[in-house]
Design a protein around this motif. Structure first.
Motif, PDB file in Angstrom:
ATOM      1  N   ALA A   1      40.096  93.912 -11.979  1.00 52.11           N
ATOM      2  CA  ALA A   1      39.370  93.433 -10.808  1.00 52.11           C
ATOM      3  C   ALA A   1      39.506  91.925 -10.746  1.00 52.11           C
ATOM      4  O   ALA A   1      39.724  91.273 -11.767  1.00 52.11           O
ATOM      5  CB  ALA A   1      37.901  93.842 -10.881  1.00 52.11           C
ATOM      6  N   PRO A   2      39.439  91.340  -9.564  1.00 50.01           N
ATOM      7  CA  PRO A   2      39.536  89.878  -9.462  1.00 50.01           C
ATOM      8  C   PRO A   2      38.492  89.196 -10.330  1.00 50.01           C
ATOM      9  O   PRO A   2      37.376  89.694 -10.520  1.00 50.01           O
ATOM     10  CB  PRO A   2      39.311  89.621  -7.974  1.00 50.01           C
ATOM     11  CG  PRO A   2      39.696  90.896  -7.308  1.00 50.01           C
ATOM     12  CD  PRO A   2      39.299  91.975  -8.248  1.00 50.01           C
ATOM     13  N   GLY A   3      38.866  88.070 -10.857  1.00 51.21           N
ATOM     14  CA  GLY A   3      37.967  87.377 -11.759  1.00 51.21           C
ATOM     15  C   GLY A   3      36.742  86.785 -11.101  1.00 51.21           C
ATOM     16  O   GLY A   3      35.730  86.563 -11.769  1.00 51.21           O
ATOM     17  N   ASP A   4      36.804  86.532  -9.782  1.00 53.91           N
ATOM     18  CA  ASP A   4      35.659  85.932  -9.106  1.00 53.91           C
ATOM     19  C   ASP A   4      34.829  86.956  -8.361  1.00 53.91           C
ATOM     20  O   ASP A   4      33.961  86.611  -7.563  1.00 53.91           O
ATOM     21  CB  ASP A   4      36.128  84.852  -8.123  1.00 53.91           C
ATOM     22  CG  ASP A   4      37.163  85.384  -7.144  1.00 53.91           C
ATOM     23  OD1 ASP A   4      37.592  86.561  -7.323  1.00 53.91           O
ATOM     24  OD2 ASP A   4      37.563  84.656  -6.235  1.00 53.91           O
ATOM     25  N   GLY A   5      35.105  88.268  -8.579  1.00 57.81           N
ATOM     26  CA  GLY A   5      34.351  89.291  -7.856  1.00 57.81           C
ATOM     27  C   GLY A   5      33.606  90.199  -8.815  1.00 57.81           C
ATOM     28  O   GLY A   5      33.445  89.908 -10.016  1.00 57.81           O
ATOM     29  N   LEU A   6      33.157  91.283  -8.267  1.00 58.02           N
ATOM     30  CA  LEU A   6      32.445  92.264  -9.059  1.00 58.02           C
ATOM     31  C   LEU A   6      33.431  93.173  -9.790  1.00 58.02           C
ATOM     32  O   LEU A   6      34.503  93.479  -9.282  1.00 58.02           O
ATOM     33  CB  LEU A   6      31.530  93.099  -8.168  1.00 58.02           C
ATOM     34  CG  LEU A   6      30.404  92.348  -7.442  1.00 58.02           C
ATOM     35  CD1 LEU A   6      29.647  93.279  -6.523  1.00 58.02           C
ATOM     36  CD2 LEU A   6      29.469  91.675  -8.437  1.00 58.02           C
ATOM     37  N   CYS A   7      33.043  93.600 -10.986  1.00 60.73           N
ATOM     38  CA  CYS A   7      33.874  94.546 -11.776  1.00 60.73           C
ATOM     39  C   CYS A   7      33.533  95.946 -11.308  1.00 60.73           C
ATOM     40  O   CYS A   7      32.811  96.699 -11.971  1.00 60.73           O
ATOM     41  CB  CYS A   7      33.594  94.382 -13.264  1.00 60.73           C
ATOM     42  SG  CYS A   7      34.754  95.308 -14.302  1.00 60.73           S
ATOM     43  N   ALA A   8      34.015  96.278 -10.133  1.00 56.23           N
ATOM     44  CA  ALA A   8      33.699  97.569  -9.531  1.00 56.23           C
ATOM     45  C   ALA A   8      34.850  97.994  -8.645  1.00 56.23           C
ATOM     46  O   ALA A   8      35.646  97.180  -8.187  1.00 56.23           O
ATOM     47  CB  ALA A   8      32.411  97.482  -8.733  1.00 56.23           C
ATOM     48  N   ALA A   9      34.930  99.305  -8.425  1.00 54.66           N
ATOM     49  CA  ALA A   9      35.959  99.871  -7.557  1.00 54.66           C
ATOM     50  C   ALA A   9      35.279 100.718  -6.506  1.00 54.66           C
ATOM     51  O   ALA A   9      34.247 101.361  -6.766  1.00 54.66           O
ATOM     52  CB  ALA A   9      36.932 100.714  -8.355  1.00 54.66           C
ATOM     53  N   ASP A  10      35.815 100.710  -5.277  1.00 56.43           N
ATOM     54  CA  ASP A  10      35.251 101.520  -4.216  1.00 56.43           C
ATOM     55  C   ASP A  10      35.447 102.999  -4.519  1.00 56.43           C
ATOM     56  O   ASP A  10      36.366 103.403  -5.262  1.00 56.43           O
ATOM     57  CB  ASP A  10      35.902 101.170  -2.879  1.00 56.43           C
ATOM     58  CG  ASP A  10      35.594  99.716  -2.493  1.00 56.43           C
ATOM     59  OD1 ASP A  10      34.574  99.202  -2.973  1.00 56.43           O
ATOM     60  OD2 ASP A  10      36.396  99.140  -1.745  1.00 56.43           O
ATOM     61  N   SER A  11      34.600 103.836  -3.949  1.00 53.43           N
ATOM     62  CA  SER A  11      34.715 105.261  -4.160  1.00 53.43           C
ATOM     63  C   SER A  11      35.987 105.816  -3.584  1.00 53.43           C
ATOM     64  O   SER A  11      36.470 106.863  -4.012  1.00 53.43           O
ATOM     65  CB  SER A  11      33.490 105.971  -3.548  1.00 53.43           C
ATOM     66  OG  SER A  11      33.427 105.688  -2.149  1.00 53.43           O
ATOM     67  N   GLU A  12      36.521 105.140  -2.593  1.00 52.49           N
ATOM     68  CA  GLU A  12      37.765 105.594  -1.962  1.00 52.49           C
ATOM     69  C   GLU A  12      39.004 105.074  -2.693  1.00 52.49           C
ATOM     70  O   GLU A  12      40.118 105.404  -2.319  1.00 52.49           O
ATOM     71  CB  GLU A  12      37.793 105.166  -0.516  1.00 52.49           C
ATOM     72  CG  GLU A  12      36.649 105.758   0.339  1.00 52.49           C
ATOM     73  CD  GLU A  12      36.721 105.268   1.766  1.00 52.49           C
ATOM     74  OE1 GLU A  12      37.613 104.435   2.041  1.00 52.49           O
ATOM     75  OE2 GLU A  12      35.903 105.735   2.579  1.00 52.49           O
ATOM     76  N   SER A  13      38.818 104.223  -3.664  1.00 51.49           N
ATOM     77  CA  SER A  13      39.955 103.652  -4.368  1.00 51.49           C
ATOM     78  C   SER A  13      40.616 104.690  -5.270  1.00 51.49           C
ATOM     79  O   SER A  13      39.967 105.615  -5.769  1.00 51.49           O
ATOM     80  CB  SER A  13      39.510 102.452  -5.187  1.00 51.49           C
ATOM     81  OG  SER A  13      40.602 101.903  -5.892  1.00 51.49           O
ATOM     82  N   ILE A  14      41.886 104.522  -5.487  1.00 51.75           N
ATOM     83  CA  ILE A  14      42.655 105.479  -6.298  1.00 51.75           C
ATOM     84  C   ILE A  14      42.763 105.043  -7.760  1.00 51.75           C
ATOM     85  O   ILE A  14      43.434 105.706  -8.546  1.00 51.75           O
ATOM     86  CB  ILE A  14      44.053 105.700  -5.715  1.00 51.75           C
ATOM     87  CG1 ILE A  14      44.847 104.369  -5.709  1.00 51.75           C
ATOM     88  CG2 ILE A  14      43.961 106.276  -4.315  1.00 51.75           C
ATOM     89  CD1 ILE A  14      46.273 104.532  -5.273  1.00 51.75           C
ATOM     90  N   VAL A  15      42.164 103.924  -8.108  1.00 51.89           N
ATOM     91  CA  VAL A  15      42.333 103.413  -9.464  1.00 51.89           C
ATOM     92  C   VAL A  15      41.629 104.303 -10.515  1.00 51.89           C
ATOM     93  O   VAL A  15      42.008 104.319 -11.678  1.00 51.89           O
ATOM     94  CB  VAL A  15      41.823 101.963  -9.576  1.00 51.89           C
ATOM     95  CG1 VAL A  15      42.641 101.035  -8.710  1.00 51.89           C
ATOM     96  CG2 VAL A  15      40.349 101.893  -9.166  1.00 51.89           C
ATOM     97  N   CYS A  16      40.584 104.994 -10.082  1.00 47.99           N
ATOM     98  CA  CYS A  16      39.833 105.832 -11.037  1.00 47.99           C
ATOM     99  C   CYS A  16      40.187 107.317 -10.941  1.00 47.99           C
ATOM    100  O   CYS A  16      39.545 108.136 -11.596  1.00 47.99           O
ATOM    101  CB  CYS A  16      38.327 105.655 -10.821  1.00 47.99           C
ATOM    102  SG  CYS A  16      37.721 104.011 -11.329  1.00 47.99           S
ATOM    103  N   ARG A  17      41.142 107.678 -10.110  1.00 44.27           N
ATOM    104  CA  ARG A  17      41.492 109.068  -9.942  1.00 44.27           C
ATOM    105  C   ARG A  17      42.461 109.511 -11.035  1.00 44.27           C
ATOM    106  O   ARG A  17      43.213 108.716 -11.551  1.00 44.27           O
ATOM    107  CB  ARG A  17      42.103 109.315  -8.582  1.00 44.27           C
ATOM    108  CG  ARG A  17      41.118 109.075  -7.431  1.00 44.27           C
ATOM    109  CD  ARG A  17      41.777 109.351  -6.104  1.00 44.27           C
ATOM    110  NE  ARG A  17      40.858 109.073  -4.995  1.00 44.27           N
ATOM    111  CZ  ARG A  17      41.197 109.168  -3.731  1.00 44.27           C
ATOM    112  NH1 ARG A  17      42.440 109.543  -3.391  1.00 44.27           N
ATOM    113  NH2 ARG A  17      40.329 108.895  -2.762  1.00 44.27           N
TER     114      ARG A  17
END
Length: 283
Positions: free
Chosen positions: A267-283
């Motif tokens: 995740a970007p260093g200046d943002g939240l350490c989170a992924a959207d539910s629609e994102s494919i990174v956790c699938r």
């Protein structure tokens, strides 16, 4: 009356005592034949004694000793040789040659051991086979239950390495200097287990582990540590936030985040350490 003396004189003058004629000639011929046969037999006996070199100690190169026989030179065995021991003279080699094969067998207490050296095979039949060095230490031992290699190093120089159908138990597996070490299972899984720990070390190169599907590092009661000056995990997906903070600039520093299923992503260093539910990174 007749005179007895005159009758006896007449009988003695009328008959001859002895063998005469053809009977006498046959007898002389028979005696001459027997004499010739005796002479020939004696001559042949003397010739055999000379050819075989019979003497008071033995026969030719064979000497009869108290402990057995002593043969000087080569000896040809046309059948089987039965002996309790065969040894050469001091500092002289012993050679056993045959046109087909050589078989050495022992039979004691209903247990038979044999060694057969053929044209294309060397066969040993025994309940146990053992090779020792000059000090009596076992270098190799084999029986129906196990095979023991007692040498300090077991070196396999063939390009195919060693193929183990079951399990291999050894305290150390090491490649020769300048050569690579590869542990491979082409069609099944590969397991490395030890009761107190497993150490994988490469002092002058890389360590690579390749798997077709999943590669698992599992610790039942402990932790998995990665101790290195640099840990690189290339190929991780990056979660892109929908909104970017105003004034934020692109940076090469990212956050290492984890999904609920254990997958890692950036995740970007200046943002939240989170992924959207629609994102494919956790699938």
């Amino acid at each position: 009356m007749d005179d007895p003396s005159s009758a006896q004189q007449d009988w003695g003058s009328g008959s001859q005592v002895g063998i005469y004629g053809w009977r006498k000639r046959c007898l002389y011929l028979l005696i001459l034949t027997l004499l010739v046969l005796v002479v020939l037999n004696l001559a042949l006996t003397l010739w055999v004694l000379k050819v075989m070199e019979f003497n008071t100690e033995g026969m030719g190169k064979v000497r009869i000793l108290d402990g057995g026989l002593e043969i000087s030179g080569q000896s040809y065995i046309l059948g089987s040789l039965v002996a309790s021991s065969i040894r050469s003279r001091p500092n002289r080699p012993i050679q056993i040659r045959a046109s087909h094969n050589i078989s050495i067998a022992t039979n004691q207490n209903h247990a038979s051991n044999s060694i057969t050296l053929g044209n294309d095979a060397f066969e040993v039949q025994a309940s146990r086979f053992k090779v020792s060095d000059l000090q009596g230490r076992a270098l190799f031992s084999a029986d129906k239950n196990e095979v023991i290699v007692g040498a300090e190093i077991l070196r396999l120089s063939g390009p195919g390495g060693i193929v183990v159908d079951g399990s291999l138990q050894t305290p150390l597996v090491r490649a020769s200097p300048g050569s690579d070490l590869s542990l491979e299972s082409p069609t099944r899984s590969l397991q490395i287990m030890a009761p107190s720990g497993v150490s994988i070390e490469s002092r002058a190169g890389d360590i690579r582990a390749t798997s077709l599907t999943d590669f698992k590092l599992e610790s039942m009661d402990g932790a998995i540590r990665l101790e290195a000056a640099k840990v690189v995990i290339p190929g991780l997906k990056t979660a892109q936030p929908r909104t970017r903070t105003p004034g934020a600039s692109a940076s090469s520093v990212f956050q290492l985040c984890s999904c609920s299923n254990g997958k890692l992503f950036l995740a970007p260093g200046d943002g939240l350490c989170a992924a959207d539910s629609e994102s494919i990174v956790c699938r």
